[in-house]
Motif scaffolding. Structure first.
Motif, mmCIF file in Angstrom:
data_model
loop_
_atom_site.group_PDB
_atom_site.id
_atom_site.type_symbol
_atom_site.label_atom_id
_atom_site.label_comp_id
_atom_site.label_asym_id
_atom_site.label_seq_id
_atom_site.Cartn_x
_atom_site.Cartn_y
_atom_site.Cartn_z
ATOM 1 N N MET A 1 0.845 -1.119 0.088
ATOM 2 C CA MET A 1 -0.157 -0.033 0.045
ATOM 3 C C MET A 1 0.919 1.377 -0.113
ATOM 4 S SD MET A 1 -2.768 -1.965 0.033
ATOM 5 C CE MET A 1 -3.757 -0.265 -0.363
ATOM 6 N N VAL A 2 0.329 2.295 -0.452
ATOM 7 C CA VAL A 2 1.113 3.634 -0.479
ATOM 8 C C VAL A 2 0.086 4.748 -0.378
ATOM 9 C CG1 VAL A 2 0.897 3.794 -3.137
ATOM 10 C CG2 VAL A 2 2.680 5.063 -1.979
ATOM 11 N N CYS A 3 0.618 5.765 0.310
ATOM 12 C CA CYS A 3 -0.142 6.902 0.897
ATOM 13 C C CYS A 3 0.475 8.122 -0.285
ATOM 14 C CB CYS A 3 0.208 7.359 2.080
ATOM 15 S SG CYS A 3 -0.672 8.874 2.614
ATOM 16 N N ALA A 4 -0.524 8.581 -1.095
ATOM 17 C CA ALA A 4 0.037 9.585 -1.947
ATOM 18 C C ALA A 4 0.338 11.003 -1.204
ATOM 19 C CB ALA A 4 -1.093 9.955 -2.966
ATOM 20 N N CYS B 1 1.993 11.388 1.821
ATOM 21 C CA CYS B 1 3.080 11.105 2.621
ATOM 22 C C CYS B 1 4.159 10.402 1.706
ATOM 23 C CB CYS B 1 2.978 10.231 3.544
ATOM 24 S SG CYS B 1 1.490 10.985 5.033
ATOM 25 N N ASP B 2 3.637 9.705 0.662
ATOM 26 C CA ASP B 2 4.879 8.961 -0.234
ATOM 27 C C ASP B 2 5.536 7.945 0.573
ATOM 28 O OD1 ASP B 2 5.968 8.196 -2.428
ATOM 29 O OD2 ASP B 2 7.677 9.632 -2.288
ATOM 30 N N VAL B 3 4.630 7.410 1.681
ATOM 31 C CA VAL B 3 5.427 6.159 2.267
ATOM 32 C C VAL B 3 4.765 4.627 1.909
ATOM 33 C CG1 VAL B 3 6.050 7.454 4.269
ATOM 34 C CG2 VAL B 3 3.470 6.341 4.159
ATOM 35 N N THR B 4 5.355 3.751 2.112
ATOM 36 C CA THR B 4 4.880 2.144 1.506
ATOM 37 C C THR B 4 4.872 1.316 2.945
ATOM 38 O OG1 THR B 4 6.810 1.587 0.867
ATOM 39 C CG2 THR B 4 5.359 2.582 -0.729
ATOM 40 N N TRP B 5 3.767 0.364 2.760
ATOM 41 C CA TRP B 5 3.598 -0.689 3.840
ATOM 42 C C TRP B 5 2.865 -1.826 3.404
ATOM 43 C CZ3 TRP B 5 0.796 3.332 3.626
ATOM 44 C CH2 TRP B 5 -0.627 3.535 3.758
ATOM 45 N N ARG B 6 2.716 -2.895 4.001
ATOM 46 C CA ARG B 6 2.128 -4.160 3.685
ATOM 47 C C ARG B 6 0.826 -3.978 4.193
ATOM 48 N NH1 ARG B 6 6.987 -8.538 4.226
ATOM 49 N NH2 ARG B 6 7.630 -8.031 1.875
ATOM 50 N N GLY B 7 -0.182 -4.146 3.407
ATOM 51 C CA GLY B 7 -1.543 -4.239 4.237
ATOM 52 C C GLY B 7 -2.865 -4.505 3.035
ATOM 53 N N SER B 8 -4.085 -3.695 3.475
ATOM 54 C CA SER B 8 -5.099 -3.779 2.400
ATOM 55 C C SER B 8 -5.606 -2.614 2.404
ATOM 56 C CB SER B 8 -6.119 -4.755 3.098
ATOM 57 O OG SER B 8 -6.714 -3.926 4.323
ATOM 58 N N ASP B 9 -6.594 -2.666 1.219
ATOM 59 C CA ASP B 9 -7.101 -1.268 0.923
ATOM 60 C C ASP B 9 -8.119 -0.592 2.066
ATOM 61 O OD1 ASP B 9 -6.184 -2.084 -1.495
ATOM 62 O OD2 ASP B 9 -8.387 -2.500 -2.314
ATOM 63 N N ALA C 1 -3.656 3.857 -1.607
ATOM 64 C CA ALA C 1 -3.698 3.046 -2.770
ATOM 65 C C ALA C 1 -2.880 1.710 -2.832
ATOM 66 C CB ALA C 1 -3.522 3.997 -4.079
ATOM 67 N N GLU C 2 -2.835 0.907 -3.847
ATOM 68 C CA GLU C 2 -1.995 -0.155 -3.836
ATOM 69 C C GLU C 2 -0.660 0.288 -4.663
ATOM 70 O OE1 GLU C 2 -1.792 -4.638 -5.977
ATOM 71 O OE2 GLU C 2 -3.834 -3.753 -5.712
ATOM 72 N N ALA C 3 0.425 0.049 -3.964
ATOM 73 C CA ALA C 3 1.669 0.356 -4.535
ATOM 74 C C ALA C 3 2.060 -0.601 -5.674
ATOM 75 C CB ALA C 3 2.689 0.242 -3.410
ATOM 76 N N THR C 4 2.506 -0.090 -6.541
ATOM 77 C CA THR C 4 3.219 -0.654 -7.809
ATOM 78 C C THR C 4 4.483 -1.019 -7.352
ATOM 79 O OG1 THR C 4 3.764 1.333 -8.857
ATOM 80 C CG2 THR C 4 1.599 0.429 -9.484
ATOM 81 N N PRO C 5 5.167 -1.988 -7.895
ATOM 82 C CA PRO C 5 6.737 -2.248 -7.804
ATOM 83 C C PRO C 5 7.710 -1.052 -7.695
ATOM 84 C CG PRO C 5 5.984 -4.043 -9.094
ATOM 85 C CD PRO C 5 4.732 -3.031 -9.032
ATOM 86 N N LEU C 6 7.485 -0.180 -8.607
ATOM 87 C CA LEU C 6 8.107 1.034 -8.873
ATOM 88 C C LEU C 6 7.927 2.082 -7.513
ATOM 89 C CD1 LEU C 6 7.968 1.725 -12.792
ATOM 90 C CD2 LEU C 6 9.578 0.602 -11.163
#
Length: 49
Positions: free
Chosen positions: A1-4, A6-14, A28-33
């Motif tokens: 998951m990614v926060c638009a 804060c630009d931080v990512t984590w594992r989780g759900s919608d 939103a769901e984070a893409t690999p990039l």
């Protein structure tokens, strides 16, 4: 998951709220990039490759 915001990512759900700002609307769901690694993880990936 990614926060638009804060630009931080984590594992989780919608259904998760951002762990940094608490806003669920910008998650939103984070893409690999978009996935960011800690320096230690990036170094471990480099050494394995």
């Amino acid at each position: 998951m990614v926060c638009a915001l804060c630009d931080v990512t984590w594992r989780g759900s919608d259904l998760d709220e951002c762990w940094s700002c608490g806003d669920a609307a910008s998650v939103a769901e984070a893409t690999p990039l978009r996935v960011r690694y800690t320096p230690a993880t990036a170094e471990a990936e480099r050494l394995v490759s």
